[in-house]
Design an enzyme around this catalytic site. Sequence first.
Site, PDB file in Angstrom:
ATOM      1  N   ASP A  51      16.351 -62.771  84.863  1.00  0.00           N
ATOM      2  CA  ASP A  51      17.186 -63.722  85.591  1.00  0.00           C
ATOM      3  C   ASP A  51      18.642 -63.630  85.144  1.00  0.00           C
ATOM      4  O   ASP A  51      19.520 -64.273  85.722  1.00  0.00           O
ATOM      5  CB  ASP A  51      16.650 -65.144  85.482  1.00  0.00           C
ATOM      6  CG  ASP A  51      16.547 -65.663  84.053  1.00  0.00           C
ATOM      7  OD1 ASP A  51      16.880 -64.915  83.115  1.00  0.00           O
ATOM      8  OD2 ASP A  51      16.115 -66.823  83.881  1.00  0.00           O
ATOM      9  N   SER A  52      18.897 -62.768  84.164  1.00  0.00           N
ATOM     10  CA  SER A  52      20.279 -62.427  83.796  1.00  0.00           C
ATOM     11  C   SER A  52      21.019 -61.807  84.969  1.00  0.00           C
ATOM     12  O   SER A  52      22.256 -61.688  84.932  1.00  0.00           O
ATOM     13  CB  SER A  52      20.289 -61.466  82.605  1.00  0.00           C
ATOM     14  OG  SER A  52      19.424 -60.356  82.837  1.00  0.00           O
ATOM     15  N   LYS A 119       7.591 -63.494  82.525  1.00  0.00           N
ATOM     16  CA  LYS A 119       8.185 -64.030  81.295  1.00  0.00           C
ATOM     17  C   LYS A 119       8.658 -65.447  81.546  1.00  0.00           C
ATOM     18  O   LYS A 119       9.294 -65.729  82.563  1.00  0.00           O
ATOM     19  CB  LYS A 119       9.350 -63.165  80.817  1.00  0.00           C
ATOM     20  CG  LYS A 119       9.968 -63.679  79.496  1.00  0.00           C
ATOM     21  CD  LYS A 119      10.882 -62.650  78.862  1.00  0.00           C
ATOM     22  CE  LYS A 119      12.246 -62.587  79.515  1.00  0.00           C
ATOM     23  NZ  LYS A 119      13.026 -63.853  79.336  1.00  0.00           N
ATOM     24  N   GLU A 188      15.322 -64.324  70.839  1.00  0.00           N
ATOM     25  CA  GLU A 188      16.741 -64.125  71.118  1.00  0.00           C
ATOM     26  C   GLU A 188      17.618 -64.925  70.162  1.00  0.00           C
ATOM     27  O   GLU A 188      17.406 -66.116  69.960  1.00  0.00           O
ATOM     28  CB  GLU A 188      17.058 -64.524  72.558  1.00  0.00           C
ATOM     29  CG  GLU A 188      18.513 -64.302  72.945  1.00  0.00           C
ATOM     30  CD  GLU A 188      18.767 -64.402  74.434  1.00  0.00           C
ATOM     31  OE1 GLU A 188      19.937 -64.262  74.833  1.00  0.00           O
ATOM     32  OE2 GLU A 188      17.805 -64.605  75.200  1.00  0.00           O
TER      33      GLU A 188
END
Length: 271
Positions: A51-52, A119, A188
């Site tokens: 979704d980046s 994810k 992350e």
Amino acid sequence: MSYLQDDKPVTLFEIGKMRAEGRKISMLTCYDASFASLLERAGVDILLVGDSLGNVVQGQKSTLPVTLEHMIYHTECVVRGSTRPFIVTDMPFGAYHESPSQAMHNAASLLAAGAQMVKLEGGTFMAETVRFLVERGIPVCAHIGLTPQSVHQLGGYRVQGRSEAAAAQLKGDALALEQAGAALMVMEMVPAALAREVTASLASMATIGIGAGPDCDGQVLVLHDMIGVYPGKKARFVRNFMTGKTDIDEAVASYVQAVRDGSFPAAEHCY
């Protein structure tokens, strides 16, 4: 090239085998067919339809405006351009938070588009949803640490797990998600020492780091970041693999090799 034979598809079984044998897993984000083909040629093991894309494709300030329809479209594009890499697709904000049933319905749409795993972001509170999906045949990649869909709640893009309490929470999250059946987990912006502890504590779930040190089972970067196509300030964990290279194919192959031999991330990319 890949550890696997060039014509042999990467499967979840093979990813688990790589973890067990200590072979590093390479992942990059991908949003279209052309780059999917290029990344496959360079030997990338996992393509993350992230979704980046909201940031690097759509020009949004966060991933929050990305919709399920966007993710389906880009997944279909990536699938058309590749045959060997394992394909993971992000579930966008709002597509899985309401209930496990909502998550199941939307995850099924992503698998129908060609994703092999979905994810989702979140810790222990997402374990019920993870278990619900896995029990119904949908492979899940978890995501803890800095979770971009929670950027407003977190107060920005900050390193997570620095305090003793926060570190304990992340360790607990990882174990809960593994017990729920997640097969992969992205960590992350987590201190390298903590990521190492978390990875060592897990029985079988493979960890993929982004700003989480060299001791995860694999690494991921946003494609646009690692080839130097990013606006504004570069994040600490990013390395521009285009430096000194003549084309993108060479840069991506260099990334794959650096992940494999452990030279990336180096100390300057860690917290």
